[in-house]
Scaffold this active site. Sequence first.
Site, PDB file in Angstrom:
ATOM      1  N   ASP A   1       0.881  -1.157   0.000  1.00 44.23           N
ATOM      2  CA  ASP A   1       0.000   0.000   0.000  1.00 44.23           C
ATOM      3  C   ASP A   1       0.925   1.215   0.000  1.00 44.23           C
ATOM      4  O   ASP A   1       2.117   1.095   0.314  1.00 44.23           O
ATOM      5  CB  ASP A   1      -0.878  -0.038   1.256  1.00 44.23           C
ATOM      6  CG  ASP A   1      -1.731   1.209   1.424  1.00 44.23           C
ATOM      7  OD1 ASP A   1      -2.308   1.681   0.440  1.00 44.23           O
ATOM      8  OD2 ASP A   1      -1.790   1.714   2.564  1.00 44.23           O
ATOM      9  N   ARG A   2       0.412   2.394  -0.327  1.00 41.95           N
ATOM     10  CA  ARG A   2       1.286   3.572  -0.365  1.00 41.95           C
ATOM     11  C   ARG A   2       1.167   4.422   0.904  1.00 41.95           C
ATOM     12  O   ARG A   2       2.055   4.431   1.736  1.00 41.95           O
ATOM     13  CB  ARG A   2       0.961   4.410  -1.613  1.00 41.95           C
ATOM     14  CG  ARG A   2       2.042   5.443  -1.917  1.00 41.95           C
ATOM     15  CD  ARG A   2       1.589   6.458  -2.954  1.00 41.95           C
ATOM     16  NE  ARG A   2       0.800   7.504  -2.312  1.00 41.95           N
ATOM     17  CZ  ARG A   2       0.413   8.617  -2.916  1.00 41.95           C
ATOM     18  NH1 ARG A   2       0.694   8.836  -4.174  1.00 41.95           N
ATOM     19  NH2 ARG A   2      -0.299   9.512  -2.266  1.00 41.95           N
ATOM     20  N   ASP A   3       0.051   5.132   1.032  1.00 42.32           N
ATOM     21  CA  ASP A   3      -0.108   6.079   2.138  1.00 42.32           C
ATOM     22  C   ASP A   3      -0.163   5.344   3.478  1.00 42.32           C
ATOM     23  O   ASP A   3      -0.998   4.470   3.672  1.00 42.32           O
ATOM     24  CB  ASP A   3      -1.369   6.923   1.945  1.00 42.32           C
ATOM     25  CG  ASP A   3      -1.339   7.730   0.643  1.00 42.32           C
ATOM     26  OD1 ASP A   3      -0.228   8.055   0.179  1.00 42.32           O
ATOM     27  OD2 ASP A   3      -2.422   8.018   0.097  1.00 42.32           O
TER      28      ASP A   3
ATOM     29  N   ASP B   1       0.778   9.444   6.012  1.00 40.45           N
ATOM     30  CA  ASP B   1      -0.620   9.555   5.601  1.00 40.45           C
ATOM     31  C   ASP B   1      -1.205  10.835   6.185  1.00 40.45           C
ATOM     32  O   ASP B   1      -0.632  11.428   7.102  1.00 40.45           O
ATOM     33  CB  ASP B   1      -1.407   8.338   6.097  1.00 40.45           C
ATOM     34  CG  ASP B   1      -2.703   8.130   5.321  1.00 40.45           C
ATOM     35  OD1 ASP B   1      -3.008   8.934   4.422  1.00 40.45           O
ATOM     36  OD2 ASP B   1      -3.406   7.152   5.620  1.00 40.45           O
TER      37      ASP B   1
ATOM     38  N   THR C   1      -2.640   1.348  -4.510  1.00 36.84           N
ATOM     39  CA  THR C   1      -3.059   2.439  -3.641  1.00 36.84           C
ATOM     40  C   THR C   1      -4.408   3.033  -4.019  1.00 36.84           C
ATOM     41  O   THR C   1      -4.645   3.355  -5.190  1.00 36.84           O
ATOM     42  CB  THR C   1      -1.960   3.538  -3.598  1.00 36.84           C
ATOM     43  OG1 THR C   1      -2.406   4.637  -2.806  1.00 36.84           O
ATOM     44  CG2 THR C   1      -1.579   4.032  -4.987  1.00 36.84           C
ATOM     45  N   ASN C   2      -5.312   3.131  -3.041  1.00 39.27           N
ATOM     46  CA  ASN C   2      -6.568   3.858  -3.237  1.00 39.27           C
ATOM     47  C   ASN C   2      -6.248   5.345  -3.288  1.00 39.27           C
ATOM     48  O   ASN C   2      -5.556   5.853  -2.405  1.00 39.27           O
ATOM     49  CB  ASN C   2      -7.530   3.619  -2.061  1.00 39.27           C
ATOM     50  CG  ASN C   2      -8.179   2.247  -2.082  1.00 39.27           C
ATOM     51  OD1 ASN C   2      -8.076   1.501  -3.048  1.00 39.27           O
ATOM     52  ND2 ASN C   2      -8.875   1.919  -1.004  1.00 39.27           N
TER      53      ASN C   2
ATOM     54  N   CYS D   1      -6.417   3.234  -7.614  1.00 38.73           N
ATOM     55  CA  CYS D   1      -7.849   3.368  -7.826  1.00 38.73           C
ATOM     56  C   CYS D   1      -8.189   4.842  -7.679  1.00 38.73           C
ATOM     57  O   CYS D   1      -8.042   5.395  -6.584  1.00 38.73           O
ATOM     58  CB  CYS D   1      -8.631   2.539  -6.813  1.00 38.73           C
ATOM     59  SG  CYS D   1     -10.401   2.925  -6.845  1.00 38.73           S
TER      60      CYS D   1
END
Length: 177
Positions: free
Chosen positions: A7-9, A15, A50-51, A89
């Site tokens: 995941d990124r953040d 975040d 990542t969303n 996304c």
Amino acid sequence: MKLLILDRDGVINQDSDAYIKSVEEWVPIPGSITAIADLSKAGWTVAVATNQSGIARGYYSLATLDAMHQRLRDLVVAQGGEVGLIVYCPHGPAEGCACRKPRPGMLETIAAHYATHLDGVWFVGDSLGDLQAAQATGAQPVLVKTGKGINTLGKPLPAGTLIFEDLASVAQSLIHH
């Protein structure tokens, strides 16, 4: 192939409940860039899922998102590593897309890109949605305590979830295992 999906953040970068809206706001978590570079140098392919609903909400443009991801790539390259496929996304939570975590669409895209399956592949995240996306694809859910990770620890986690302090400790475990 040794594939790791992040995941990124909250995993790679800090975040924010106010969203990461610019390259200036995209600040790596200490140790995360080195961790990705070290994994890459050790033969791992490191992909990102990542969303990014801030796009649907109009908080930032695709060009800005691309610039953030280029910054990530540049920082990792500067340490001798490389970042693999980055999928995102851009949809809002109410759009019902197949890609927004906890749905498995982005992870399936990564698997198709690398012509591999996700059984046992580690997906590292800081939210329950990340862990549920991993579980939905047969990937190994891995929770880090950075980002929203501490709050996520208080929720019922998928069976077999691995827990680490941060991405650097995940990298150490994989490289020295």
